[in-house]
Design a protein around this motif. Structure first.
Motif, short mmCIF file in Angstrom:
data_model
loop_
_atom_site.label_atom_id
_atom_site.label_comp_id
_atom_site.label_asym_id
_atom_site.label_seq_id
_atom_site.Cartn_x
_atom_site.Cartn_y
_atom_site.Cartn_z
N SER A 114 0.54 -1.54 0.02
CA SER A 114 -0.34 -0.10 0.32
C SER A 114 0.76 1.31 0.47
O SER A 114 0.00 2.73 -0.74
CB SER A 114 -0.60 -0.09 1.35
OG SER A 114 -1.99 -0.90 0.69
N LYS A 131 5.53 2.23 -10.12
CA LYS A 131 4.85 2.57 -9.60
C LYS A 131 3.16 2.26 -10.26
O LYS A 131 2.09 2.06 -9.98
CB LYS A 131 3.93 4.12 -8.91
CG LYS A 131 4.66 4.10 -7.88
CD LYS A 131 4.65 5.81 -7.68
CE LYS A 131 5.40 6.39 -6.40
NZ LYS A 131 6.24 7.75 -5.99
N GLN A 132 3.32 2.28 -11.47
CA GLN A 132 2.37 2.29 -12.58
C GLN A 132 2.03 0.49 -12.65
O GLN A 132 0.80 -0.10 -13.12
CB GLN A 132 2.67 2.84 -13.81
CG GLN A 132 1.17 2.71 -14.34
CD GLN A 132 0.15 3.88 -14.22
OE1 GLN A 132 0.43 5.05 -14.08
NE2 GLN A 132 -0.94 3.58 -14.01
N THR A 138 2.07 2.81 -3.85
CA THR A 138 1.52 3.68 -4.76
C THR A 138 1.11 5.21 -3.85
O THR A 138 -0.16 5.62 -3.73
CB THR A 138 0.40 2.93 -5.20
OG1 THR A 138 -0.25 2.67 -4.25
CG2 THR A 138 0.15 2.47 -5.96
N THR A 139 1.99 5.25 -2.88
CA THR A 139 2.34 6.38 -2.86
C THR A 139 2.66 8.08 -3.59
O THR A 139 4.19 7.42 -3.80
CB THR A 139 2.49 6.79 -0.91
OG1 THR A 139 3.68 6.15 -0.42
CG2 THR A 139 1.51 6.09 -0.12
N GLU A 183 -5.10 3.80 -7.18
CA GLU A 183 -4.46 5.09 -7.54
C GLU A 183 -2.94 5.92 -6.63
O GLU A 183 -2.93 4.54 -5.64
CB GLU A 183 -5.70 6.71 -6.92
CG GLU A 183 -6.33 5.97 -5.29
CD GLU A 183 -7.31 7.06 -5.21
OE1 GLU A 183 -7.71 8.09 -6.33
OE2 GLU A 183 -8.30 6.28 -4.33
N ILE A 184 -2.54 6.30 -7.08
CA ILE A 184 -1.53 7.39 -5.94
C ILE A 184 -2.37 8.12 -4.81
O ILE A 184 -2.79 8.73 -5.85
CB ILE A 184 -0.85 8.25 -7.02
CG1 ILE A 184 0.39 6.84 -8.11
CG2 ILE A 184 0.37 9.07 -6.31
CD1 ILE A 184 0.63 6.03 -7.74
N CYS A 236 5.28 -7.72 -5.33
CA CYS A 236 4.22 -7.60 -5.06
C CYS A 236 3.87 -7.91 -4.01
O CYS A 236 3.89 -9.62 -3.51
CB CYS A 236 3.43 -6.85 -5.90
SG CYS A 236 2.76 -8.54 -6.93
N ASP A 290 7.88 6.99 -10.75
CA ASP A 290 7.18 6.10 -12.02
C ASP A 290 5.96 4.98 -12.41
O ASP A 290 5.05 4.48 -12.23
CB ASP A 290 6.33 7.46 -12.41
CG ASP A 290 6.67 9.40 -11.99
OD1 ASP A 290 5.74 9.16 -10.08
OD2 ASP A 290 6.55 9.91 -12.63
N TYR A 320 2.55 -1.17 -10.23
CA TYR A 320 1.49 -1.87 -9.98
C TYR A 320 -0.68 -1.36 -9.97
O TYR A 320 -1.14 -2.13 -9.66
CB TYR A 320 0.88 -0.71 -8.03
CG TYR A 320 2.62 -2.17 -7.42
CD1 TYR A 320 3.67 -2.29 -7.64
CD2 TYR A 320 1.90 -1.91 -6.18
CE1 TYR A 320 4.63 -3.34 -6.84
CE2 TYR A 320 3.10 -2.72 -4.73
CZ TYR A 320 4.36 -2.81 -5.17
OH TYR A 320 4.57 -3.87 -4.51
N LEU A 321 -0.43 -0.13 -10.10
CA LEU A 321 -1.89 0.39 -10.18
C LEU A 321 -2.36 -0.57 -11.67
O LEU A 321 -3.71 -0.91 -11.90
CB LEU A 321 -1.76 1.63 -11.42
CG LEU A 321 -1.00 2.84 -9.90
CD1 LEU A 321 -1.51 4.10 -10.18
CD2 LEU A 321 -1.96 2.82 -8.67
N LEU A 366 -4.69 -1.86 -5.73
CA LEU A 366 -4.50 -0.54 -5.54
C LEU A 366 -4.81 -0.53 -6.85
O LEU A 366 -4.34 -0.47 -8.29
CB LEU A 366 -3.25 -0.93 -5.52
CG LEU A 366 -2.87 -1.05 -3.84
CD1 LEU A 366 -1.09 -1.28 -3.69
CD2 LEU A 366 -3.30 -0.86 -2.74
#
Length: 357
Positions: free
Chosen positions: A237, A251-252, A240-241, A340-341, A331, A248, A254-255, A338
């Motif tokens: 969790s 993180k993407q 994605t902060t 959104e950032i 992950c 980036d 993950y999204l 998840l």
């Protein structure tokens, strides 16, 4: 149920939340300091932490030792009143040097798994650094506590119980994870709680227990507390902060990940692990592997450059930078939830406050 007050060898966070250590380059001083400022415990991953140093490829050990100090100092500057620790894999060939440096640089605590951290008490002896082993079963917990007590007369300041939904390297057999015959986090936690409660009575000590793996919100936290945990450790969790140190593109990944994109693999370490099924992972495991171009000799006793399907360190470097088919993106099992950032504070609120009606 109110969140309990927790003392980890005298360290008392405002909230009983440990941010999991995620390497390479995912949880550094940026993320750790943000979590510490939000009232939790921020953890810097010590795994190949010096990968951005200019001399890393030539002398990775020196680069890592230098970076340990840099990241701890930066975290202290950003969170002067927060609790900052480090996470190291006990199977790392240079574990002794790295833990020793973290202690020298004043890390508040060391969390250690990926094997049994049996030497951790002697590496931190005489310091104020607290020590916290990661276990996945009561059997592993019993082995560590028994050996620490017998050889070093030392108790852990806390214990993290990591279940099968955690990300990265896992303390469960590959076949059990494939066949889902492993213990759940709830089962492993209950067994560890029962063992530690008896151990506490026998030795007149208090050892807080943190549950990890698949913890996403307040409901999950409450369920762990009801079983006997004192708090939780959370990794995915926090990726994605805005404050996370990952690229980036990482993180993407993950999204974009759906539940069916999560895959159990056998890491070059020999441990089972959980990762996103990126093009890199498909090439590494389904299409002949990826030749090693440079060996960093981080685990020469375990990993053979001539036979490994890929270089674990290089794969994680590529993932942190968002290069080479996505690299190896570790992950948790619930990464598909998840979308959104957000900010670290929003994650902390989701974990520690009931959802609005």
């Amino acid at each position: 149920m109110n969140l309990p007050e927790v003392s980890i060898g005298g360290l008392c966070p405002k909230l009983p939340v440990i941010q999991g250590g995620m390497g390479i380059g995912i949880s550094l001083s940026g993320l750790a300091s943000a979590v510490a400022n939000a009232g939790g415990i921020g953890i810097i991953s010590g795994v190949q932490i010096g990968f951005r140093e200019p001399d890393f490829e030539k002398d990775p050990v020196s680069a890592n030792i230098r970076a340990i100090g840099k990241e701890l100092r930066r975290a202290r500057e950003l969170a002067p009143n927060g609790i900052i620790g480090m996470n190291f894999m006990s199977i790392d060939s240079h574990y002794t040097e790295y833990v020793t440096e973290a202690v020298k640089q004043g890390a508040d605590l060391i969390i250690s798994g990926a094997g049994l951290p049996l030497t951790l008490p002697e590496l931190t002896a005489g310091s104020q650094t607290r020590i916290v082993p990661i276990v996945s079963s009561a059997r592993a917990c019993r082995l560590i506590l028994t050996k620490w007590l017998r050889k070093h007369n030392r108790f852990p300041d806390a214990v993290v119980v990591e279940g099968p939904l955690a990300g990265g390297h896992l303390g469960f057999k590959l076949d059990d994870l494939y066949n889902r015959t492993n213990q759940t986090l709830e089962q492993a936690l209950a067994d560890v709680v029962a063992y530690i409660r008896k151990f506490e009575q026998e030795h007149n000590v208090s050892i807080p227990i943190f549950a990890a793996g698949g913890i996403m919100d307040y409901t999950d936290v409450q369920r762990m507390l009801e079983i006997g945990a004192s708090g939780v450790q959370v990794g995915s969790s926090f990726v994605t902060t805005k404050e996370c140190d990952a690229s980036d593109r990482f993180k993407q990944t993950y999204l974009d990940a759906r539940p069916e994109d999560v895959r159990i693999i056998k890491s070059p370490t020999g441990f089972a692990a959980r990762a996103v099924n990126t093009k890199f992972v498909q090439q590494a495991y389904d299409h002949g592997g990826i030749p090693v171009q440079h060996c960093f000799r981080c685990m020469p006793e375990i990993c053979n450059a001539a036979t490994t399907p890929y270089c674990l360190s290089q794969a994680l470097f590529d993932a942190a930078r968002g290069e080479n088919m996505g690299g190896l993106v570790f992950c948790g099992g619930r990464v598909g939830e998840l979308h959104e950032i957000v900010t670290v504070q929003q994650v902390m609120d989701r974990l520690t406050k009931p959802a609005a009606m």
